[in-house]
Design an enzyme around this catalytic site. Structure first.
Site, PDB file in Angstrom:
ATOM      1  N   ARG A  64     -10.656 111.090 -26.330  1.00 39.15           N
ATOM      2  CA  ARG A  64     -10.282 110.720 -24.959  1.00 39.15           C
ATOM      3  C   ARG A  64     -11.449 110.022 -24.269  1.00 39.15           C
ATOM      4  NH1 ARG A  64     -13.592 113.673 -22.621  1.00 39.15           N
ATOM      5  NH2 ARG A  64     -13.023 112.837 -20.583  1.00 39.15           N
ATOM      6  N   GLN A 212     -11.261 119.249 -18.342  1.00 40.81           N
ATOM      7  CA  GLN A 212     -12.306 118.485 -19.015  1.00 40.81           C
ATOM      8  C   GLN A 212     -13.699 118.850 -18.474  1.00 40.81           C
ATOM      9  OE1 GLN A 212      -9.373 117.234 -18.006  1.00 40.81           O
ATOM     10  NE2 GLN A 212      -8.776 115.380 -19.116  1.00 40.81           N
ATOM     11  N   ASP A 253     -11.167 104.698 -15.520  1.00 39.38           N
ATOM     12  CA  ASP A 253     -10.291 104.331 -16.632  1.00 39.38           C
ATOM     13  C   ASP A 253      -9.788 102.908 -16.505  1.00 39.38           C
ATOM     14  OD1 ASP A 253     -10.188 107.401 -16.345  1.00 39.38           O
ATOM     15  OD2 ASP A 253      -9.508 106.970 -18.385  1.00 39.38           O
ATOM     16  N   ASN A 263      -9.057 106.767 -11.886  1.00 41.34           N
ATOM     17  CA  ASN A 263      -9.849 107.756 -12.586  1.00 41.34           C
ATOM     18  C   ASN A 263      -9.103 109.077 -12.571  1.00 41.34           C
ATOM     19  OD1 ASN A 263     -12.416 108.255 -13.994  1.00 41.34           O
ATOM     20  ND2 ASN A 263     -12.768 109.727 -12.353  1.00 41.34           N
TER      21      ASN A 263
HETATM   22  C1  LIG Z   1     -15.700 107.280 -18.461  1.00 42.29           C
HETATM   23  S1  LIG Z   1     -14.237 107.484 -19.283  1.00 42.29           S
HETATM   24  C2  LIG Z   1     -13.909 109.091 -18.879  1.00 42.29           C
HETATM   25  C3  LIG Z   1     -12.704 109.131 -18.021  1.00 42.29           C
HETATM   26  O1  LIG Z   1     -11.582 109.436 -18.857  1.00 42.29           O
HETATM   27  C4  LIG Z   1     -11.035 110.625 -18.387  1.00 42.29           C
HETATM   28  O2  LIG Z   1      -9.663 110.677 -18.572  1.00 42.29           O
HETATM   29  P1  LIG Z   1      -9.070 111.472 -19.855  1.00 42.29           P
HETATM   30  O3  LIG Z   1      -9.852 112.732 -19.980  1.00 42.29           O
HETATM   31  O4  LIG Z   1      -7.621 111.663 -19.470  1.00 42.29           O
HETATM   32  O5  LIG Z   1      -9.252 110.532 -21.013  1.00 42.29           O
HETATM   33  C5  LIG Z   1     -11.404 110.651 -16.939  1.00 42.29           C
HETATM   34  O6  LIG Z   1     -10.622 109.770 -16.183  1.00 42.29           O
HETATM   35  C6  LIG Z   1     -12.819 110.202 -17.007  1.00 42.29           C
HETATM   36  O7  LIG Z   1     -13.367 109.740 -15.828  1.00 42.29           O
END
Ligand SMILES: CSC[C@H]1O[C@H](OP(=O)(O)O)[C@H](O)[C@@H]1O
Length: 382
Positions: A64, A212, A253, A263
């Site tokens: 991710r 996360q 994102d 984001n």
């Molecule tokens: C700097 S990319 C990390 C970015 O991605 C995350 O989303 P996900 O965990 O759903 O892939 C989140 O938006 C983070 O800021």
């Protein structure tokens, strides 16, 4: 096909497992991922031997984070090419795996372009697959370099905005090495501040529903030795009110042409709190996250995820039922409907600065963004 191979369990020291690596065992090339749905309890590697397995890993967030999704997408095209799968079909499946992070499509197109260019020059499928692999490796390297440059630009900005030299930074979701070819985006700035002795504390939003922050940022912060504290997302407001936050650092994102920032959900409320409390709200993202073809925030597709991620206490996991199957602890009555957008959008007027590897943009304007992107060097494929 994606098989779990337990290579290590989490100890006090990082196992050194790469967040993502290409491997070529005798039985054929594979993409090996550190399965982020198993962290922080276990460091488990997921071995992807085909594109459907990688797509499921992307959709369940085993892999991710925008920059790493771009790298994984590029390697996915290479995996299809070197294993003789239908590359065009693979590229379409990968690009559609998650809609919001623009980097995913960028990485897929970069590798697919290299594959097609090789074919156009008369190469055979295997040679073309090797060209796609070279593109994926080049993107991997470029992202690591971008991460280091963002960290330097971001620390310089913090020092400029916060003259005290002891920064209390709040961050949301996870933006460290688990989302990058290097040390990440926003988290890499906090790490640079820590290494320079200028990070007083990192406030870590747990980041419901998939946690996360609690599972991944705390895991990375603990291994870095920095001072950090975990908080529930709804406790952030009281921290601002108590004057305990000097700056907010988040990733992105997708950044639209007008500077709107998509984001992880929960970022927009932080931007409003930061504005009200006169705290810098800083977005850290590589130029590959800027999408000049998306005019504004309203045009950004925000991924809607399964309601079970809200009504059950667990992250997604791959199971016999396929991606999105969630085997968690119910926290709401059976049949409860849930609203579960994976991201939200922050308008440019609430963003103090966007930090990229090409420099810092502040104030955030469409013209400034276009100029920043024009400075960006294309990925050189050796
Ligand atoms: C700097 S990319 C990390 C970015 O991605 C995350 O989303 P996900 O965990 O759903 O892939 C989140 O938006 C983070 O800021």
């Amino acid at each position: 096909m994606a098989d779990h191979e337990v290579r290590s369990t989490v100890g006090s020291e990082p196992s050194g497992l790469a967040q993502l690596r290409w491997d070529e065992p005798p039985e054929g090339p594979v993409l090996v991922l550190l399965d982020q749905t198993r962290l922080p309890a276990e460091e488990v590697e997921l071995v992807c031997t085909d594109v459907p397995g990688l797509v499921r890993a992307i959709q369940t967030l085993a892999v991710r984070g925008a920059p790493l999704l771009g790298i994984a997408g590029a390697y996915g095209v290479a995996l299809a090419g070197v294993r003789g799968f239908d590359v065009q079909e693979a590229a379409a499946l990968l690009a559609a795996a998650r809609p919001t992070a623009v980097n995913l499509g960028y990485g897929v197109r970069l590798a697919l372009g290299a594959y097609q260019a090789a074919l156009d020059k008369g190469a055979g499928p295997r040679e073309a697959g090797a060209a796609a692999l070279a593109a994926a490796k080049a993107l991997h390297r470029a992202d690591a370099e971008a991460s280091a440059r963002m960290a330097a630009h971001g620390l310089a900005l913090l020092d400029e905005l916060l003259p005290g030299g002891s920064h209390r930074v709040l961050t949301h979701c996870n933006t460290g090495r688990l989302v990058s070819g290097g040390e990440g985006t926003a988290f890499a700035v906090a790490l640079a501040a820590h290494r320079a002795g200028r990070l007083r504390r990192l406030w870590v939003d747990e980041t419901r529903p998939l946690l996360q922050g609690a599972r991944l940022t705390a895991y990375e912060a603990a291994r870095s030795g920095m001072a950090y504290s975990l908080l529930t997302d709804n406790a952030a407001g009281s921290l601002f009110a108590a004057g305990e936050v000097d700056a907010v650092l988040i990733g992105a994102d997708r950044i639209a042409a007008d500077g709107s920032v998509a984001n992880k959900v929960g970022s927009y409320p932080l931007a409003v709190l930061a504005k009200y409390h006169h705290v810098p709200f800083i977005v850290v993202a590589p130029v590959t996250t800027v999408d000049l073809d998306t005019p504004d925030g309203a045009a950004i597709e925000v991924e809607q995820r399964p309601g079970q991620e809200v009504t059950e206490l667990t992250g997604p996991q791959v199971s016999a039922a396929g991606w999105g199957a969630v085997g968690g602890l119910p926290v709401a009555p059976l049949g409860t409907q849930a609203y579960n957008p994976a991201f939200d959008v922050t308008p440019p007027e609430l963003v103090t600065a966007i930090v990229t590897e090409e420099g810092v943009l502040s104030p955030v304007t469409g013209g400034g963004l276009r100029e920043l992107c024009a400075r960006s060097r294309q990925v050189t494929i050796s």
